[in-house]
Design a protein around this motif. Structure first.
Motif, PDB file in Angstrom:
ATOM      1  N   TRP A 294     -19.093  99.980 -49.499  1.00 55.48           N
ATOM      2  CA  TRP A 294     -18.705  98.947 -48.544  1.00 55.48           C
ATOM      3  C   TRP A 294     -18.027  99.539 -47.315  1.00 55.48           C
ATOM      4  CZ3 TRP A 294     -20.492  94.174 -49.142  1.00 55.48           C
ATOM      5  CH2 TRP A 294     -20.872  93.764 -50.426  1.00 55.48           C
ATOM      6  N   LYS A 295     -18.422  99.053 -46.133  1.00 56.91           N
ATOM      7  CA  LYS A 295     -17.737  99.370 -44.889  1.00 56.91           C
ATOM      8  C   LYS A 295     -16.874  98.199 -44.424  1.00 56.91           C
ATOM      9  CE  LYS A 295     -21.260 102.672 -43.354  1.00 56.91           C
ATOM     10  NZ  LYS A 295     -22.209 103.053 -42.287  1.00 56.91           N
ATOM     11  N   VAL A 296     -17.127  97.027 -44.991  1.00 62.37           N
ATOM     12  CA  VAL A 296     -16.338  95.840 -44.681  1.00 62.37           C
ATOM     13  C   VAL A 296     -15.076  95.859 -45.540  1.00 62.37           C
ATOM     14  CG1 VAL A 296     -16.328  93.315 -44.655  1.00 62.37           C
ATOM     15  CG2 VAL A 296     -18.430  94.569 -44.133  1.00 62.37           C
ATOM     16  N   THR A 297     -13.943  95.505 -44.983  1.00 59.63           N
ATOM     17  CA  THR A 297     -12.686  95.528 -45.734  1.00 59.63           C
ATOM     18  C   THR A 297     -12.711  94.502 -46.865  1.00 59.63           C
ATOM     19  OG1 THR A 297     -11.642  93.867 -44.320  1.00 59.63           O
ATOM     20  CG2 THR A 297     -11.432  96.183 -43.655  1.00 59.63           C
ATOM     21  N   PRO A 298     -11.961  94.740 -47.945  1.00 60.85           N
ATOM     22  CA  PRO A 298     -11.918  93.766 -49.044  1.00 60.85           C
ATOM     23  C   PRO A 298     -11.458  92.390 -48.581  1.00 60.85           C
ATOM     24  CG  PRO A 298     -10.954  95.851 -49.740  1.00 60.85           C
ATOM     25  CD  PRO A 298     -11.186  95.956 -48.267  1.00 60.85           C
ATOM     26  N   GLN A 299     -10.496  92.328 -47.666  1.00 60.23           N
ATOM     27  CA  GLN A 299     -10.034  91.035 -47.174  1.00 60.23           C
ATOM     28  C   GLN A 299     -11.171  90.240 -46.551  1.00 60.23           C
ATOM     29  OE1 GLN A 299      -8.628  93.957 -46.643  1.00 60.23           O
ATOM     30  NE2 GLN A 299      -6.395  93.870 -46.910  1.00 60.23           N
ATOM     31  N   ARG A 300     -11.954  90.898 -45.707  1.00 68.46           N
ATOM     32  CA  ARG A 300     -13.063  90.202 -45.049  1.00 68.46           C
ATOM     33  C   ARG A 300     -14.155  89.840 -46.053  1.00 68.46           C
ATOM     34  NH1 ARG A 300     -15.082  92.392 -39.343  1.00 68.46           N
ATOM     35  NH2 ARG A 300     -12.937  91.694 -38.962  1.00 68.46           N
TER      36      ARG A 300
END
Length: 419
Positions: A294-300
């Motif tokens: 994943w390159k997207v943050t966990p929050q997003r």
């Protein structure tokens, strides 16, 4: 993303010519991982059998989905209230010190509940037995996650481990309901709970025996301030607990409503298959999530995944055909895993190591509490308005949790965890 060190070896980070791949193959090469994974799988298997076993037995002996839902709800509420205390004790004194007496109490409590149900005891007696049955449920899943966190210690493989654990959990929810339903419908109405108690005892004792991979108790570790930190004092944990309450409402609402639906159409034997399909969707999505770098943050990721779950739950109440219900159940399951995995992944960045088992148990307990409340409401709706009405509960639960998540999303940042 930062690859971190090679897990378990202490060697430097991999070079550009040998990029790190935070996948299952690398995860399962973690030293000593299999020593707690295999007994941990056996020990958590009964958890997926408990609620459905109670619903099937109590409905058989009382003839009421409402009563069955209330008894299973009390079990879930009791677990939700006591699970964090179990996690806190495990953080402080060690996992074996909590597991060994816990599995013995749970086995005795389930035996008492079965005996009372078969003796057609009054509802209050069943509820009294449900309290210790829920309070003593071994928190093996959070304990396994805590062992991974201790092993991986900030590695990008932590997200893969969270996915792997979600897949493992959901595999138990594929096997458990089918096994419990088959035992209850083809052997004896109490057979599902008998198997649950036996597996809890054997699996729990085997897992407790794996002491070498257990996290060091906090009383033997850092200073007093870290030892006495409370996971629930972390704002992000409170937000995640609300999110997991909504996920629990899906599990509880689906279990009771599917049971009522299959009973209403005269095919109770397919209940386990339908719920297993729902759980299989969760498991498949978990496998995919764990395989992605994943390159997207966990929050997003959580803010993207949770609205999809609410949307997937929005049409369950209108379904009246088994194939369509199975397909929609599969879709709902596919939407659950990303939220679960991301929530567990966030714990590592939000919570100090000395309180992680407690944090994981708060989230697991929130699922159980949401499941309990949903089972109660769904049972009452099924009794008074038909099986389809119970499917409104997953929609309501996830919608309320989504509103909370969107409002308090800023608290999921590590910079906002000071109370």
């Amino acid at each position: 993303m930062d690859t971190g060190p090679e897990i378990g070896t202490g060697t430097p980070a991999q070079t550009k010519t040998e990029p790190a791949r935070p996948g299952y193959k690398q995860l399962l090469r973690t030293p000593d991982a299999w020593t707690f994974l295999l007994p941990g799988f056996a020990a958590r298997q009964p958890f997926a059998m408990l609620t459905i076993g109670i619903v099937l037995l109590v409905q058989h002996t009382t003839g009421s989905y409402g009563s069955a839902g209330v008894v299973s709800a009390v079990t879930g509420v009791s677990m939700a209230l006591f699970a964090p205390q179990s996690g806190k004790l495990a953080d402080r004194f060690g996992q074996a010190a909590v597991l060994l007496p816990g599995v013995l109490v749970h086995t005795a409590a389930i035996t008492a509940l079965i005996t009372l149900a078969l003796a057609h005891a009054p509802l209050w007696a069943l509820l009294a037995a449900a309290v210790p049955a829920g309070a003593s449920v071994p928190q093996v899943g959070p304990m396994v996650r805590s062992r991974w966190a201790a092993k991986l210690n900030g590695s990008p493989l932590m997200s893969t481990a969270a996915a792997f654990e979600s897949v493992t959990d959901e595999f138990t929810f594929v096997v458990g309901p089918v096994l419990a339903t088959a035992l209850c419908t083809s052997v004896h109405p109490a057979a599902g709970l008998v198997a649950e108690a036996a597996l809890t005892l054997v699996g729990g004792l085997l897992f407790a025996a794996q002491r070498r991979t257990a996290p060091v108790p906090s009383r033997a570790g850092a200073g007093a301030a870290e030892r006495h930190v409370s996971a629930l004092a972390v704002p992000g944990v409170r937000v995640l607990a609300t999110v997991f309450l909504g996920i629990g409402s899906v599990f509880g609402g689906m279990q009771v409503s599917m049971t009522a639906f299959t009973q209403a159409i005269g095919q109770p034997g397919i209940n386990g298959l339908l719920y297993g399909t729902f759980a299989a969707g969760n498991m498949c999505a978990g496998i995919v999530c764990g395989a992605i770098a994943w390159k997207v943050t966990p929050q997003r990721r959580l803010l993207l995944a949770y609205p999809l779950l609410t949307l997937a739950c929005s049409t369950l109440w209108a379904v009246h055909a088994v194939p369509l219900l199975g397909a929609l159940g599969l879709l709902v399951g596919l939407c659950i895993a990303p939220s679960l995995i991301t929530g567990y992944t966030l714990v590592e960045s939000l919570v100090p190591a000395a309180a992680r088992t407690e944090a994981f148990t708060w989230l697991t307990g929130a699922v159980a509490l949401g499941q309990a409340a949903a089972a109660t409401v769904s049972g009452q709706l099924a009794d008074h308005f038909g099986a389809s009405a119970g499917f409104l509960v997953p929609l309501g639960g996830t919608a309320l949790a989504l509103a909370t998540l969107l409002t308090l999303r800023g608290r999921l940042s590590a910079s906002h965890q000071n109370g």
